[in-house]
Write a protein that holds these residues in place. Sequence first.
Motif, PDB file in Angstrom:
ATOM      1  N   UNK A  67       0.837  -1.206   0.000  1.00  0.00           N
ATOM      2  CA  UNK A  67       0.000   0.000   0.000  1.00  0.00           C
ATOM      3  C   UNK A  67       0.872   1.255   0.000  1.00  0.00           C
ATOM      4  N   UNK A  68       1.933   1.238   0.801  1.00  0.00           N
ATOM      5  CA  UNK A  68       2.848   2.381   0.837  1.00  0.00           C
ATOM      6  C   UNK A  68       3.520   2.579  -0.514  1.00  0.00           C
ATOM      7  N   UNK A  69       3.932   1.492  -1.152  1.00  0.00           N
ATOM      8  CA  UNK A  69       4.588   1.611  -2.457  1.00  0.00           C
ATOM      9  C   UNK A  69       3.652   2.193  -3.512  1.00  0.00           C
ATOM     10  N   UNK A  70       2.399   1.776  -3.530  1.00  0.00           N
ATOM     11  CA  UNK A  70       1.453   2.349  -4.489  1.00  0.00           C
ATOM     12  C   UNK A  70       1.322   3.850  -4.255  1.00  0.00           C
ATOM     13  N   UNK A  71       1.219   4.254  -2.999  1.00  0.00           N
ATOM     14  CA  UNK A  71       1.149   5.676  -2.654  1.00  0.00           C
ATOM     15  C   UNK A  71       2.414   6.394  -3.103  1.00  0.00           C
ATOM     16  N   UNK A  72       3.573   5.842  -2.785  1.00  0.00           N
ATOM     17  CA  UNK A  72       4.845   6.493  -3.083  1.00  0.00           C
ATOM     18  C   UNK A  72       5.149   6.521  -4.572  1.00  0.00           C
ATOM     19  N   UNK A  73       4.734   5.486  -5.303  1.00  0.00           N
ATOM     20  CA  UNK A  73       4.968   5.470  -6.750  1.00  0.00           C
ATOM     21  C   UNK A  73       4.297   6.678  -7.403  1.00  0.00           C
ATOM     22  N   UNK A  74       3.093   6.978  -6.976  1.00  0.00           N
ATOM     23  CA  UNK A  74       2.368   8.113  -7.553  1.00  0.00           C
ATOM     24  C   UNK A  74       2.828   9.439  -6.961  1.00  0.00           C
ATOM     25  N   UNK A  75       2.818   9.539  -5.640  1.00  0.00           N
ATOM     26  CA  UNK A  75       3.062  10.800  -4.950  1.00  0.00           C
ATOM     27  C   UNK A  75       4.521  11.243  -4.999  1.00  0.00           C
ATOM     28  N   UNK A  76       5.458  10.323  -4.852  1.00  0.00           N
ATOM     29  CA  UNK A  76       6.868  10.680  -4.718  1.00  0.00           C
ATOM     30  C   UNK A  76       7.659  10.537  -6.017  1.00  0.00           C
ATOM     31  N   UNK A  77       7.381   9.479  -6.780  1.00  0.00           N
ATOM     32  CA  UNK A  77       8.117   9.256  -8.022  1.00  0.00           C
ATOM     33  C   UNK A  77       7.402   9.833  -9.235  1.00  0.00           C
ATOM     34  N   UNK A  78       6.115  10.139  -9.085  1.00  0.00           N
ATOM     35  CA  UNK A  78       5.357  10.687 -10.211  1.00  0.00           C
ATOM     36  C   UNK A  78       5.075   9.663 -11.291  1.00  0.00           C
ATOM     37  N   UNK A  79       5.085   8.383 -10.933  1.00  0.00           N
ATOM     38  CA  UNK A  79       4.804   7.325 -11.903  1.00  0.00           C
ATOM     39  C   UNK A  79       3.995   6.223 -11.219  1.00  0.00           C
ATOM     40  N   UNK A  80       2.663   6.383 -11.203  1.00  0.00           N
ATOM     41  CA  UNK A  80       1.819   5.372 -10.543  1.00  0.00           C
ATOM     42  C   UNK A  80       1.816   4.052 -11.303  1.00  0.00           C
ATOM     43  N   UNK A  81       1.333   3.024 -10.644  1.00  0.00           N
ATOM     44  CA  UNK A  81       1.294   1.682 -11.237  1.00  0.00           C
ATOM     45  C   UNK A  81       0.545   1.687 -12.570  1.00  0.00           C
ATOM     46  N   UNK A  82      -0.477   2.512 -12.709  1.00  0.00           N
ATOM     47  CA  UNK A  82      -1.226   2.584 -13.972  1.00  0.00           C
ATOM     48  C   UNK A  82      -0.317   2.956 -15.141  1.00  0.00           C
ATOM     49  N   UNK A  83       0.700   3.781 -14.890  1.00  0.00           N
ATOM     50  CA  UNK A  83       1.650   4.158 -15.953  1.00  0.00           C
ATOM     51  C   UNK A  83       2.461   2.953 -16.418  1.00  0.00           C
ATOM     52  N   UNK A  84       2.874   2.108 -15.467  1.00  0.00           N
ATOM     53  CA  UNK A  84       3.601   0.895 -15.846  1.00  0.00           C
ATOM     54  C   UNK A  84       2.720   0.021 -16.738  1.00  0.00           C
ATOM     55  N   UNK A  85       1.457  -0.108 -16.358  1.00  0.00           N
ATOM     56  CA  UNK A  85       0.538  -0.939 -17.123  1.00  0.00           C
ATOM     57  C   UNK A  85       0.331  -0.383 -18.529  1.00  0.00           C
ATOM     58  N   UNK A  86       0.225   0.935 -18.648  1.00  0.00           N
ATOM     59  CA  UNK A  86       0.093   1.562 -19.974  1.00  0.00           C
ATOM     60  C   UNK A  86       1.307   1.268 -20.849  1.00  0.00           C
ATOM     61  N   UNK A  87       2.485   1.189 -20.225  1.00  0.00           N
ATOM     62  CA  UNK A  87       3.717   0.889 -20.956  1.00  0.00           C
ATOM     63  C   UNK A  87       3.896  -0.614 -21.195  1.00  0.00           C
ATOM     64  N   UNK A  88       3.001  -1.424 -20.610  1.00  0.00           N
ATOM     65  CA  UNK A  88       3.072  -2.868 -20.802  1.00  0.00           C
ATOM     66  C   UNK A  88       3.935  -3.592 -19.790  1.00  0.00           C
ATOM     67  N   UNK A  89       4.181  -2.946 -18.634  1.00  0.00           N
ATOM     68  CA  UNK A  89       5.023  -3.540 -17.608  1.00  0.00           C
ATOM     69  C   UNK A  89       4.284  -3.682 -16.292  1.00  0.00           C
ATOM     70  N   UNK A  90       4.829  -4.523 -15.435  1.00  0.00           N
ATOM     71  CA  UNK A  90       4.328  -4.683 -14.081  1.00  0.00           C
ATOM     72  C   UNK A  90       5.463  -5.139 -13.191  1.00  0.00           C
TER      73      UNK A  90
END
Length: 153
Positions: free
Chosen positions: A51-74
């Motif tokens: 849960x923290x990583x999902x929050x931090x991916x979006x809030x801190x790195x500016x690249x939420x999990x949805x962006x990885x999925x759009x690029x075809x990665x997980x």
Amino acid sequence: MEDAALTSQPAQPIEPGLVYSKFESELQVRPDDIDMYQHVHSSRYMDYVLAARFDQMERCYGMPMAEFQKLGYGWVIASTQMNFRRPLLLGDRMTVRCWIEKFTSIGLRLQFEIERRPEGKRSCDGWFDYVMISVETGRPARIPEQIRLKYSI
């Protein structure tokens, strides 16, 4: 996916000696986190880090999990080490601190600490080895340079 494919790659860091940023998320223990011994079940600590990583991916790195999925990665977990220090109880608030320790060609090692608030006593710490996969094939994929740069802060 075969487990051997996830662990057969060398775990040597691509860029040795780098120190990556530590980010924090605050969470609270919920009633469904509690086990029959009246403290947080060990499996929930993994949920807290995720849960923290999902929050931090979006809030801190500016690249939420949805962006990885759009690029075809997980990201998938290849292995983890969790050290339980002190129990968390119903209603406790916690800080989940995460940082990248190192990158490999297909993954990264994420270190974490979970501390009970407000006293800052360590409840759990450890690491996760994540492997990047192609969503299309389900197989490990090399981390693209633009993603590595985004997460190298």
